[in-house]
Structures are given as C-alpha cells and as structure tokens.
Enzyme design. Sequence first.
Site, PDB file in Angstrom:
ATOM      1  N   GLU A 146       0.830  -1.208   0.000  1.00 16.01           N
ATOM      2  CA  GLU A 146       0.000   0.000   0.000  1.00 16.01           C
ATOM      3  C   GLU A 146       0.864   1.257   0.000  1.00 16.01           C
ATOM      4  OE1 GLU A 146      -4.352   1.271   1.804  1.00 16.01           O
ATOM      5  OE2 GLU A 146      -3.182  -0.242   2.871  1.00 16.01           O
ATOM      6  N   HIS A 198      -1.114  -0.772  10.439  1.00 14.90           N
ATOM      7  CA  HIS A 198      -0.553  -2.122  10.490  1.00 14.90           C
ATOM      8  C   HIS A 198       0.741  -2.109  11.301  1.00 14.90           C
ATOM      9  CE1 HIS A 198      -2.872  -4.113   7.096  1.00 14.90           C
ATOM     10  NE2 HIS A 198      -3.209  -2.845   6.975  1.00 14.90           N
ATOM     11  N   CYS A 218     -22.457  10.268  25.478  1.00 12.54           N
ATOM     12  CA  CYS A 218     -22.703   8.850  25.210  1.00 12.54           C
ATOM     13  C   CYS A 218     -23.366   8.221  26.430  1.00 12.54           C
ATOM     14  CB  CYS A 218     -21.402   8.128  24.855  1.00 12.54           C
ATOM     15  SG  CYS A 218     -20.249   7.940  26.236  1.00 12.54           S
ATOM     16  N   HIS A 223     -20.753   6.106  29.082  1.00 10.38           N
ATOM     17  CA  HIS A 223     -19.774   6.761  29.955  1.00 10.38           C
ATOM     18  C   HIS A 223     -20.179   8.176  30.363  1.00 10.38           C
ATOM     19  CE1 HIS A 223     -17.615   4.043  27.058  1.00 10.38           C
ATOM     20  NE2 HIS A 223     -17.259   3.502  28.199  1.00 10.38           N
TER      21      HIS A 223
END
Length: 498
Positions: A40, A329, A444, A447
């Site tokens: 890539e 990666h 959220c 949390h």
Amino acid sequence: MNRMKIVTYNVNGLRPRISQFGSLRKLLDSFDADIICFQETKLSRQEFRADLVQAEGYESFFSCTRTTEKGRTGYSGVATFCRVNSVFSSNEVSLPVSAEEGFTGVLKDFSVSGYKKVEYSPLIEGLEDFSADELLKIDGEGRCIITDHEHFVLFNIYGPRAVADDTERIQFKHNFFNILQKRWESLLHQGRRIFVVGDLNISPFAIDCCDAGPDFEKNKFKSWFRSLLVDNGGAFFDVFREKHPQRREAYTCWPTNSGAEEFNFGTRIDHILGAGPCLHKEETQGHSLVACHVKECDILDQFKRWKPGSTPRHKEQKTRNGKMEGSDHAPVYVSLVDIPNAQQHSTPSLSTRYCPQVYGCQQTLVSMFARRQSAEDSNLSGGSNFISDDGCEHNEVKELQEKATKQCGLVQDDMSQAAEKKNNNALVEWQRIQQLMQTSIPLCKGHKEPCVSRVVKKPGPTLGQRFYACARAEGPASNPEANCGFFKWATAKSKKKR
C-alpha cells in the site's frame, strides 16, 4: 553461510511514512533488515522521485497501480527494498538475480511505455481460459513484486479486499488468489523454494481475529488460506504460527480511525509463508525450508501507533477526532540462518535505478544546477561595472534593486498585518463555533462523556451525513472502558434518510 532478516509492512502510504521518519533511508534503516517489503505504497510511476523510491545502500523494485477505475487510482502498490553493498558483480543473496512485476506473466509481454500489448503467451499452465486483458486487470492494481534470490523466490503481496456484498470484487479476489496459487505450484514443481510475505487481507483462524463469530472460519478465502498449509495437505507453513502456535491477541492490523490499538482490538492479516525443501538437500522427514532455515518470526510491536503508557484516546484532543500518526498495520519479520552466498550477479533491470521517471528527473535537476552555476560564473567573471541590457551600469542597477527590496518589504509588512488581523478574526469565530458545538454535543450513554462528530463516507443514501459516536477507542464489548457503541444522527433529517 549467512543470516538474513526479511520484513513485511503495510505502510498505508509511503509518503507519510517517509515524512514520519524524516527520510526514506531512516525509515528503511529502522528495521535493520536485509529485505524490506512494503504494501500500500499509494504511488504511481508518474510520482516517482529519487527521495521517494531510492535510498543509499538499497536497491528498490516497485509495482504501481495503473488502473483508471474510479476509486482505485493512486491506490495499493508494493515495493521491495534490498540492502546491498554492491549492485554489480555481487554475490549477496539480498540482491535479487531477477525481478518481476505482477505474477500472471502478462506484464512481461507489454512495453514499458504505457504497457501496450505486444504479444502474450501463458506463463504457466491453467491460464488458457483467461484473456490477456483479464490477466492485465489482475496485475494492473500493483499488488505483487517477485524477486528471485537464487536460493528462494520472494513474493511481496498486497491481497485485495472484498466486502460481503461486492460480488465483482469477490470474483476479482478469487481470480487473484487462484492464479497466484498456480504460479506457486509451478515454481514448487520446479523444485524452487518460496517465501510469500505481505498483507493478504485474510485472517485464517479464529485466534487471528478479536471478534471472531461461530461462522468465522467458514469464509471461503479463510478456507483457501488454510488449505495451503502443510497440516491440511498443502505445501506452505504459516511461519508465525509455526513459531507461536497458541499465541493469542497477536494482531497486525487495527481499524484506521477507531483507536482500536488501545485495547488491541485487531486482526492478523499480515503474513509470512514458506514452502520448499531445505538447502541441506535432505529429503528425510522434518527437513524443510522453514524447519531448517527459519530462526524466528514475530510482530514488531514497537512500530504500532499505540504505545504503552499513552494517553487514552478519549482524553487526548488530538486523537479524539483525528488519525494517529503511523500505519494502521504493524510489521512482521522473519530471520533466516545458514543461507549460502549467491553466484556473482548484478541488479535486475526492474530496479528503480533504471526507471526513466527517476533517471530523467535526476538529469533535469543536474542540468538545472549546471545552468545556474554557469550563469553565476559568468556574472563573476564580468567584473563589478558590467553594462546591463538597458544600458545602466552595475552600481545603478544595484541601487534600484535595493530600493525595490525596501519597497517590497513595506508591502510584505502591510500584508502580514492584514493577514494577522484576518487570522485573529477567524480564530475568534472558530472559538465561538466550537463553544456552540460543545453545548450541543450529546453525551454517550455508556460513559456520560461528550461524543465525537463524524461524517458518513461509505457510498449510499446517508453519504456525507454527520453523526455522533462514543469518543472512546473500539474494544471488546465486555470491557467497560472501551467504546460503548453509542450512535446518534446529528439531525432528524439524516435519521429519516437512514
């Protein structure tokens, strides 16, 4: 006999990795390896420059995408860098005796300029049912470089990705690996040894994925991968699993923007496979290329974006909405032992040192600097009172230049003050917008923390729509510290489109 180290790494763009390390040479040296295989790279041949593709002490071999298909230009690409002392009359195993772009053989029969078809004959048996155009499509995405190192053939592979509902890409991926396997079988039939390294975009076993479900291993590409292995009657060893058969959470890839490295919520899709006889020429049981010549194989954790002790994603403003620096990666390496020297040879013609884009650019720069130096030398030799084209003597011209420089400075000061005022106004406005957004951002449910705002990028009816999600890093559902899965559209209009 020599020791060797081979590294495979999906860099997720070669330019940003070079920028991250300061130079291509520093990036390559950081692995301390003899052969480094990148996937890539995201470079086209038109973008080749010496500082991007060449480094002192290394020979490089690239395959770039040449497809014009929408969404795939400037995509994929692989490169193999070989650390060498000499590129001519060398006996170093790291320097390949030959190199090839692609694996179908079709690019050998195409001219370098534009890859116009000249003539095509199948390189291996079993490809008669494929047309030259179909094979060119397989090799046209820049997904393979093959380097022959005399004692073994090295495949640097970037396997295609295909989502479940994309039948066209699933067929492409099937053809890609089917033909690739035929090439491997042809070489093994000739008695050659093979190493396959790269991002294959396949995690073969449930142990290789953080959230593998009960049907995980039924996927046909995972089944195909497992069929290659010696334990299932195939010719290849999964080298990492040979050395670490039961290691869990040994992942090499994580979602790009979810911060999943924080909880090591990833997959193992970057592999090193080995097949063929050992170099001792022993035919007895237990002797093989991997058993006799592989000392170690492991993941280079130090290259991960998330480092132990780092601030949690949801507490760091820079990473809550943006990407972390580095590839998504981690590299994998294999160390080899008892590898003999190769016969004397020189670098293959596919080396970037012979690439016209790089060579032509270097010549242009040399010519430009030569002309500049020549002009400077001419001015110096003419004395201090040479006559200019408009008849003024040199001293008069110098005075005019000084006046112009002062006037230019005044203009620049005015422009700087105006720009500073504009920037200050923009900063005040941006702070006002941020404050307004802060008061409207939902919390959220898991949390009770402010969410992050994101935009849908996947093609479909909600493309471009904004939504809110939990700011924490993705992780196991059983971990209360991980992302709670909260989701909310930013507007009621978006919800209706869903």
